[in-house]
Design a protein around this motif. Sequence first.
Motif, short mmCIF file in Angstrom:
data_model
loop_
_atom_site.label_atom_id
_atom_site.label_comp_id
_atom_site.label_asym_id
_atom_site.label_seq_id
_atom_site.Cartn_x
_atom_site.Cartn_y
_atom_site.Cartn_z
N ASP A 9 0.87 -1.17 0.00
CA ASP A 9 0.00 0.00 0.00
C ASP A 9 0.91 1.22 0.00
OD1 ASP A 9 -1.94 1.91 0.26
OD2 ASP A 9 -2.75 1.18 2.16
N CYS A 12 0.26 4.94 2.21
CA CYS A 12 -0.90 4.33 2.87
C CYS A 12 -1.72 5.31 3.67
CB CYS A 12 -0.44 3.18 3.77
SG CYS A 12 0.59 3.72 5.17
N GLY A 15 -4.29 4.16 6.38
CA GLY A 15 -4.22 2.71 6.31
C GLY A 15 -5.48 1.97 5.94
N HIS A 17 -6.89 1.05 3.18
CA HIS A 17 -6.73 -0.02 2.20
C HIS A 17 -5.90 -1.17 2.78
CE1 HIS A 17 -7.51 3.49 -0.53
NE2 HIS A 17 -8.37 2.62 -0.98
N ALA A 18 -4.86 -0.80 3.53
CA ALA A 18 -4.00 -1.82 4.13
C ALA A 18 -4.79 -2.71 5.08
CB ALA A 18 -2.84 -1.16 4.86
N ILE A 28 0.74 -7.71 3.96
CA ILE A 28 0.64 -6.30 3.59
C ILE A 28 1.80 -5.49 4.15
CG2 ILE A 28 -0.93 -5.93 5.55
CD1 ILE A 28 -0.90 -3.93 2.23
N ALA A 30 2.46 -1.53 4.62
CA ALA A 30 1.92 -0.17 4.56
C ALA A 30 3.11 0.79 4.53
CB ALA A 30 1.04 0.10 5.77
N ASP A 32 4.77 4.65 3.86
CA ASP A 32 4.49 6.09 3.85
C ASP A 32 5.71 6.80 4.42
OD1 ASP A 32 1.45 7.54 3.63
OD2 ASP A 32 3.04 8.75 4.53
N VAL A 41 -1.15 3.16 12.09
CA VAL A 41 -1.44 1.98 11.26
C VAL A 41 -0.90 0.73 11.93
CG1 VAL A 41 -0.87 0.85 9.07
CG2 VAL A 41 -1.56 3.25 9.09
N ALA A 64 4.42 -1.79 8.94
CA ALA A 64 4.43 -0.40 8.50
C ALA A 64 5.88 0.01 8.27
CB ALA A 64 3.76 0.49 9.55
#
Length: 237
Positions: A9, A12, A15, A17-18, A28, A30, A32, A41, A64
């Motif tokens: 993602d 993200c 978050g 979508h994650a 996943i 995430a 950013d 997140v 993350a």
Amino acid sequence: MGPGDRVLDLGCGGGRHAFEVYRRGADIVAFDRNENDLAEVDAMFAAMRTAGEVPAEGGASAEAVKGDALDMPFDDGSFDRVIASEVFEHIPHDTAAMAELYRVLRPGGTAAVTVPSWLPERLCWALSEEYHTNEGGHIRIYTRAELEAKLKAAGFFVGPHHHAHALHAPYWWIKCAVGTSDDDHPLASAYHRMLVWDMMKAPRTTRTAERLLNPLIGKSVVVYLRKPPRGRAEKNG
């Protein structure tokens, strides 16, 4: 997507979508550059595990990661799927970020890219200078043709597209008209409450209205992509 898929993602944010990817049992990441967003997140990932919201089978992982979209800390072909939602309109060197997305996606992998649709975004810019001059704000307005041309130049096969979130477009027009930071304005706050109610309850009336309005004023355009398999031409004609 589901168990066995590794998903990125990209950008993200908060978050959302994650979290859905994780609920489906996929691995996943995430990604950013905002440490505060990533901390929240990561905390939500932990809460989801505790609450049993993640499928027990498959052993899905979630992490993350902080970094730069122009130089991601992942090997080539690391991901089966990539989500890049409302990211490229923020990045000065958008084509470099698209090339980096292409690099980390495996051959044959798929991606979904969304950016603000041209007409709703054009109206936001006309209504408010603050909307597009704030630090970290939107620095360009894409036509779908421009977005797809840049993605093709990066090497992607471009597939279908659609528009989404038509009911969100008037909210942002209101915000731009009354002040983007004025969350307490009666009209803005009333419309926001309606959006929250719609997202939580998903009544048939508003879902039908949004589906009909999406092609006209959908706030976002969604484009689906595929990285060519090995041995296929790496560029679109």
